[in-house]
Design an enzyme around this catalytic site. Structure first.
Site, PDB file in Angstrom:
ATOM      1  N   GLU A  85      -9.681   4.206  23.260  1.00  0.00           N
ATOM      2  CA  GLU A  85     -10.278   2.579  24.593  1.00  0.00           C
ATOM      3  C   GLU A  85     -10.509   1.823  23.828  1.00  0.00           C
ATOM      4  OE1 GLU A  85     -14.031   3.843  27.429  1.00  0.00           O
ATOM      5  OE2 GLU A  85     -13.351   5.235  25.953  1.00  0.00           O
ATOM      6  N   LYS A 145      -0.288   7.004  10.272  1.00  0.00           N
ATOM      7  CA  LYS A 145       0.176   6.061   9.163  1.00  0.00           C
ATOM      8  C   LYS A 145      -0.571   7.208   8.058  1.00  0.00           C
ATOM      9  CE  LYS A 145      -2.484   2.069   9.650  1.00  0.00           C
ATOM     10  NZ  LYS A 145      -2.702   0.629   9.396  1.00  0.00           N
ATOM     11  N   LYS A 181       7.640   4.008   3.791  1.00  0.00           N
ATOM     12  CA  LYS A 181       7.199   5.744   3.459  1.00  0.00           C
ATOM     13  C   LYS A 181       8.602   6.282   4.110  1.00  0.00           C
ATOM     14  CE  LYS A 181       3.018   4.819   2.571  1.00  0.00           C
ATOM     15  NZ  LYS A 181       2.406   3.443   2.784  1.00  0.00           N
ATOM     16  N   ASN A 221       3.450  -2.164   2.967  1.00  0.00           N
ATOM     17  CA  ASN A 221       1.836  -1.947   3.996  1.00  0.00           C
ATOM     18  C   ASN A 221       1.486  -3.702   3.896  1.00  0.00           C
ATOM     19  OD1 ASN A 221       1.212   0.145   2.483  1.00  0.00           O
ATOM     20  ND2 ASN A 221       2.619  -0.501   0.657  1.00  0.00           N
ATOM     21  N   LEU A 281      -1.197  -5.946   4.861  1.00  0.00           N
ATOM     22  CA  LEU A 281      -2.713  -6.287   4.427  1.00  0.00           C
ATOM     23  C   LEU A 281      -3.604  -6.926   5.632  1.00  0.00           C
ATOM     24  CD1 LEU A 281      -1.926  -9.482   2.004  1.00  0.00           C
ATOM     25  CD2 LEU A 281      -2.693  -7.232   1.587  1.00  0.00           C
ATOM     26  N   GLY A 282      -4.698  -6.332   5.302  1.00  0.00           N
ATOM     27  CA  GLY A 282      -5.414  -6.160   6.027  1.00  0.00           C
ATOM     28  C   GLY A 282      -5.500  -5.352   7.136  1.00  0.00           C
ATOM     29  N   THR A 323      -6.047   4.715  -7.633  1.00  0.00           N
ATOM     30  CA  THR A 323      -5.533   5.771  -7.293  1.00  0.00           C
ATOM     31  C   THR A 323      -5.071   6.228  -9.063  1.00  0.00           C
ATOM     32  OG1 THR A 323      -3.744   4.790  -6.861  1.00  0.00           O
ATOM     33  CG2 THR A 323      -5.396   6.679  -5.382  1.00  0.00           C
ATOM     34  N   GLU A 357       1.415  11.227  -2.447  1.00  0.00           N
ATOM     35  CA  GLU A 357       1.780   9.442  -2.447  1.00  0.00           C
ATOM     36  C   GLU A 357       2.278   9.729  -3.704  1.00  0.00           C
ATOM     37  OE1 GLU A 357      -1.389   6.159  -2.879  1.00  0.00           O
ATOM     38  OE2 GLU A 357      -1.973   8.076  -3.933  1.00  0.00           O
TER      39      GLU A 357
END
Length: 636
Positions: A329, A380, A422, A461, A463-464, A486, A557
């Site tokens: 919302e 995601k 992915k 991916n 960015l941002g 990681t 991952e």
């Protein structure tokens, strides 16, 4: 005495925030012109020993009247004195030359018919020099006084990267800027050996001569156009400057400068998106406009980072109506506020709905009858979906199936599915659920009775985007660190939101149905290098002021992502950044049956059976072999 002085300066600063009325500037200019006329008559008429400096006569008033006429003609009093520039000097020169030329012409007529002149011709020339010098000098004095009063004692030293015309213009603008946020101390030549010349008496140095030891806050300013060029041809240069711990700022192209405000307001900090920005994307705007103009377009996940930017990218192509569909919302309200404020003429509807609710979606299709669907709604986050596999299957697969089925039912013209890298050789539930959705979209595309062009776009991916690593790192840096990575060798493909959404629109327009479009993501980026760059861009030294620690791979991952499956090949398109993945998936009776069985299992909330069917449907799926990754679902 000190208090009085401070009070005076404070009052001057307060007054300097307001603009002086034009009539006052006209009055001052007229006074200067009158004094210049008095001086000219006095210097020329030296024969009469009784000549006084302030001698009023018709000739003097005639000269003064002509000058005032040209003040009005060229509006030389209209400029803001504190921002006097070369254009203002040229305008004063115009008024003065015009006055001198007019008086010389009138002198010839008067001498021919009456045998006398307004003032001797030599006096007219003298007047021109005195008037122009005084008018321009007045403006320079005011401008300099304003700069002193408004001087920013905290301005940082800055080098200009480059020595071409644009770079010199940037330096000139910053030097003359009354709000001195930066003090230009020199130019940096992109060549290894800089010439020993100077620009504005400032030295030109090579990159190798840049001082490493410096006061905190030293900066380097570069034009946006040059930044893109350096990223393409010599990215090591920016990296070197960051390692020297300089703050790097950029300016837009000269034609985009806002002349209504200080140049300092145009200077923006370089961010990570700027460093990863590649060549500008060239779109086939005629094809895109033909596809989207005057169409009703449904965008799912419209409140997300990708969905909202797709909406923004669609606006220039003037669709008839944009339907913003999302279950969130508050973010959806934020998007609607943006459209109301920045694009009040665009027609849109905001719809709160869940893509897993088939009845609700059916009512949306029945009410608005969209021509085109951009399906971006999805879960995601990899670790989150490992812990909640049913939601991954329900939203990513069933949500896509619902929309695909409705697209066929209502004869939608185009259906563009936003997938992910992915989905290629997936090692997690999120990727596997998206791959399953890709297969269902392609299966629908094979339906010869369907009138819908089903198109899949696949990229890495962004960015941002919401939940991406960039905002996460930024927050850690703001909190003083450490920044958590990681694994030291983990890599990812990145592109900006703007790039990704432009290519989605292009692919959606060129697709004929059944294609999986793969975007050119450039080279994969090491997350560790990305973290180091973000720390430097924030003005800190990695490992010294902000530490970096390794937390280990998360459940599901893997160290690197792929854009193409092992058995896939690519075919070129007319756009250099878009390729077609030639899929090797076998659409057999058995696989169509698996799709049905997987659907039934999800509808019955049978997570384990849905997982097993998915493994058969996506045989390339293999759970990541991470120390911390324990399978959350029993494997057959």
């Amino acid at each position: 005495m000190k208090k009085i002085t401070l009070s005076i300066v404070k009052n001057i600063k307060a007054l300097s925030k307001n603009y002086v009325p034009r009539w006052i500037i006209l009055l001052i200019d007229s006074t200067i012109a009158l004094i210049a006329a008095f001086v000219s008559f006095f210097l020329v008429d030296t024969i009469d020993a009784q000549q006084e400096l302030f001698n009023f006569n018709n000739g003097l008033w005639g000269l003064f009247a002509i000058q005032v006429f040209y003040f009005f003609a060229f509006k030389s009093y209209a400029g803001i004195v504190r921002y006097t520039s070369f254009k203002d000097a040229f305008r004063q020169l115009q008024t003065t030359i015009s006055t001198v030329a007019t008086v010389l012409i009138i002198n010839q007529f008067l001498y021919y018919y009456l045998g006398k002149k307004i003032i001797d011709d030599a006096g007219v020339i003298i007047y021109g020099f005195i008037a122009f010098s005084s008018l321009y000098f007045f403006r320079i004095i005011v401008k300099r006084a304003y700069q002193i009063v408004q001087a920013n004692t905290n301005s940082s030293k800055a080098y200009i990267l480059g020595t071409d015309l644009t770079d010199v213009a940037i330096a000139e603008g910053i030097i003359s800027d009354p709000k001195k946020k930066f003090t230009v101390v020199g130019f940096i030549s992109e060549k290894k050996q800089a010439k020993k010349n100077k620009i504005f008496t400032l030295p030109i140095i090579s990159v190798d001569q840049i001082p490493i030891k410096r006061t905190k806050g030293d900066s380097i300013i570069i034009s946006s156009e040059k930044l893109i060029k350096i990223n393409r041809e010599n990215p090591a240069l920016i990296q070197q400057l960051l390692e020297y711990n300089y703050k790097i700022y950029k300016l837009p192209e000269i034609q985009n400068w806002d002349n209504t405000q200080s140049l300092s307001a145009e200077v923006k900090k370089v961010n990570l998106e700027d460093l990863l920005q590649r060549n500008p994307i060239k779109l086939n705007k005629n094809r895109i406009r033909k596809t989207y103009e005057s169409r009703t377009i449904l965008v799912t996940g419209a409140a997300g980072s990708i969905g909202s930017d797709i909406v923004n990218q669609l606006i220039p192509f003037e669709p008839e109506l944009i339907i913003l569909l999302d279950q969130a919302e508050t973010p959806l309200h934020t998007v609607s506020l943006f459209l109301d404020n920045d694009h009040p003429d665009i027609a849109y509807k905001k719809v709160i709905a869940d893509v897993t609710n088939l009845k609700r979606l059916n009512s949306v299709f029945e009410t608005y009858k969209p021509d085109i669907v951009f399906h971006g709604a999805a879960y995601k986050h990899v670790p989150m979906m490992e812990d909640n596999p049913f939601e991954a299957f329900s939203v990513n697969y069933m949500g896509t199936k619902n929309l695909v089925d409705l697209a066929q039912k209502y004869n939608i013209n185009r259906f563009v599915f936003v997938s992910t890298d992915k989905a290629v050789n997936p090692t997690n539930i999120m990727g596997a659920s998206k791959r399953s959705a890709e297969i269902y979209v392609q299966a629908a595309a094979r339906n010869q009775l369907s009138r819908t062009n089903f198109i899949t776009t696949r990229f890495g991916n962004v960015l941002g985007s919401n939940g991406s690593v960039i905002p996460y790192f930024k927050k850690q840096i703001e909190n003083g660190g450490p920044v958590t990575v990681t694994h030291k060798d983990i890599t990812r493909y990145f592109m900006t939101i703007d790039e990704a959404c432009q290519l989605v629109l292009e692919a959606g327009a060129m697709g004929k149905g059944g294609e999986i479009y793969v975007f050119d993501m450039g080279k994969p980026v090491k997350i560790l290098n990305l973290a180091e760059q973000m720390i430097r861009l924030s003005g800190f030294i990695p490992y010294e002021e902000i530490d970096i620690v390794f937390s280990g791979l998360r459940p599901g991952e893997k160290l690197y992502e792929e854009l193409l499956a092992d058995e896939e090949n690519t075919l070129p398109t007319h756009h250099e950044k878009i390729l077609i993945a030639k899929n090797s998936f076998r659409f057999s009776t058995e696989n169509f049956k698996l799709l049905d069985e997987m659907t039934t299992s999800i509808e019955n909330c049978d997570v384990e059976n849905a997982f097993n069917k998915m493994k058969l449907l996506v045989p390339e799926y293999k759970q990541a072999d991470n120390d911390d990754n324990q399978p959350k679902i029993k494997v057959v």
